[in-house]
Enzyme design. Structure first.
Site, mmCIF file in Angstrom:
data_model
loop_
_atom_site.group_PDB
_atom_site.id
_atom_site.type_symbol
_atom_site.label_atom_id
_atom_site.label_comp_id
_atom_site.label_asym_id
_atom_site.label_seq_id
_atom_site.Cartn_x
_atom_site.Cartn_y
_atom_site.Cartn_z
ATOM 1 N N ASP A 292 -4.614 30.119 91.746
ATOM 2 C CA ASP A 292 -5.356 30.399 90.590
ATOM 3 C C ASP A 292 -6.557 29.656 89.909
ATOM 4 O O ASP A 292 -6.477 28.465 90.224
ATOM 5 C CB ASP A 292 -4.237 30.750 89.222
ATOM 6 C CG ASP A 292 -4.587 31.673 88.118
ATOM 7 O OD1 ASP A 292 -5.525 32.132 88.266
ATOM 8 O OD2 ASP A 292 -4.196 31.474 87.224
ATOM 9 N N ASN B 56 -4.553 43.197 90.446
ATOM 10 C CA ASN B 56 -6.011 42.928 90.622
ATOM 11 C C ASN B 56 -6.947 44.229 90.620
ATOM 12 O O ASN B 56 -8.027 44.000 90.671
ATOM 13 C CB ASN B 56 -6.320 42.102 91.744
ATOM 14 C CG ASN B 56 -5.724 40.680 91.512
ATOM 15 O OD1 ASN B 56 -5.293 39.857 92.621
ATOM 16 N ND2 ASN B 56 -5.569 40.396 90.148
HETATM 17 C C1 FPP Z 1 -6.879 34.004 91.152
HETATM 18 O O1 FPP Z 1 -8.096 33.538 90.468
HETATM 19 C C2 FPP Z 1 -7.241 34.226 92.208
HETATM 20 C C3 FPP Z 1 -7.400 35.759 92.621
HETATM 21 C C4 FPP Z 1 -7.190 36.563 91.982
HETATM 22 C C5 FPP Z 1 -7.756 35.637 94.258
HETATM 23 C C6 FPP Z 1 -7.336 34.458 95.278
HETATM 24 C C7 FPP Z 1 -8.174 34.991 96.201
HETATM 25 C C8 FPP Z 1 -8.760 33.897 97.123
HETATM 26 C C9 FPP Z 1 -8.541 32.378 97.263
HETATM 27 C C10 FPP Z 1 -9.698 34.421 98.146
HETATM 28 C C11 FPP Z 1 -9.491 35.461 98.938
HETATM 29 C C12 FPP Z 1 -8.263 35.123 99.819
HETATM 30 C C13 FPP Z 1 -8.152 35.634 101.232
HETATM 31 C C14 FPP Z 1 -7.172 35.458 101.856
HETATM 32 C C15 FPP Z 1 -9.473 36.111 101.811
HETATM 33 P P1 FPP Z 1 -8.943 34.057 89.244
HETATM 34 O O2 FPP Z 1 -9.910 34.867 89.507
HETATM 35 O O3 FPP Z 1 -7.728 34.832 88.402
HETATM 36 O O4 FPP Z 1 -9.419 32.864 88.257
HETATM 37 P P2 FPP Z 1 -9.240 32.864 86.605
HETATM 38 O O5 FPP Z 1 -7.934 32.927 86.382
HETATM 39 O O6 FPP Z 1 -9.946 31.231 86.357
HETATM 40 O O7 FPP Z 1 -10.287 33.759 86.228
#
Ligand code: FPP
Length: 253
Positions: free
Chosen positions: A26, A74
């Site tokens: 996250d 998501n």
């Molecule tokens: C949370 O950060 C992360 C995600 C929703 C996606 C996680 C994905 C990756 C690390 C990359 C893709 C993975 C692969 C296997 C290719 P957020 O966007 O919720 O961050 P925030 O809470 O700060 O907005």
């Protein structure tokens, strides 16, 4: 990832090393915002942190690493961000699969496959098929995954067996449910790590994390390094796991 991975321990050498670590990656968006960058830059940096973490986990003798890459919730993000995340998964599998395979990584995917774009579904299948014989470390990618959705799908499978007359309702137990989940062949996580300071499970491995140790770290996912993993493992090693029972020392008194 480099090609010269050290040979890893096949079994945890002591009970203080978790066999299965699961990570809620996250904070990509906040990492990008703090730098004045678009959110996709945070996700890209997150993929790089994932690459490093797979290697670090193998070095630490961890047998199973599960990462929450895309949740069933998501889809409600802006279309452009969903498309960016799908694109990153495509790039990750296309670019990294050969190297993961070379390093003995077995890739498994959990989550709902129905309804995924056909090319994504094919890539997920390819990653699993190519690496099926590997055993250095298992990388489980939770993609289009939600714990409640997984449990509901398991309930449906079980109900179908009951309706078909092949399973009696009184024979349904914890094992029946576990075996109907996407994680049927995967041990429960010993340790769940969440980055970015948020302290919740967000629908991740709800059934499987019943007795997991939880470690919350303040760093955003793109900043996560092998030192953060080592720190989480240290916290884990200092915990006393009781699984609802008593400690050996407490049982005698
Ligand atoms: C949370 O950060 C992360 C995600 C929703 C996606 C996680 C994905 C990756 C690390 C990359 C893709 C993975 C692969 C296997 C290719 P957020 O966007 O919720 O961050 P925030 O809470 O700060 O907005």
């Amino acid at each position: 990832m480099r090609r010269d991975w050290p040979s890893r321990r096949h079994e945890s050498e002591d009970m203080t090393t978790p066999a299965h670590v699961a990570i809620i990656m996250d904070g990509n968006g906040r990492w990008a915002k703090a730098r004045g960058l678009p959110r996709v830059a945070g996700h890209r940096a997150g993929v790089e942190a994932l690459r490093q973490t797979v290697r670090a986990a193998a070095d630490q003798g961890i047998s199973w690493l599960t990462v929450y890459a895309f949740s069933s919730e998501n889809w409600s993000r802006p279309k452009s961000e969903v498309s960016d995340l799908m694109g990153l998964l495509r790039i990750f599998i296309r670019r990294d699969l050969a190297e993961l395979h070379q390093n003995g990584v077995r890739v498994r995917i959990i989550g709902e496959r129905d309804g995924l774009q056909p090319d994504i579904a094919a890539l997920l299948h390819e990653a699993e098929a190519l690496t099926a014989g590997n055993s250095a470390i298992n990388l489980v990618i939770a993609f289009n995954y939600g714990g409640r959705d997984e449990i509901a799908r398991a309930a449906r499978k079980i109900a179908e067996r009951v309706a078909a007359g092949t399973l009696a309702p009184e024979d349904i137990d914890v094992e029946t449910v576990s075996a109907a989940l996407d994680t049927a062949e995967i041990p429960d996580p010993d340790l769940v790590i969440r980055t970015s300071g948020e302290m919740r499970l967000s629908n991740f491995l709800l059934w499987q994390a019943a007795y997991s140790e939880l470690v919350f770290m303040p760093c955003y996912w793109p900043d996560f390094t092998k030192s953060h993993l080592a720190e989480a493992l240290e916290q884990y090693a200092s915990r006393e796991r009781r699984f609802g029972g008593l400690l050996a020392s407490g049982a005698a008194s």
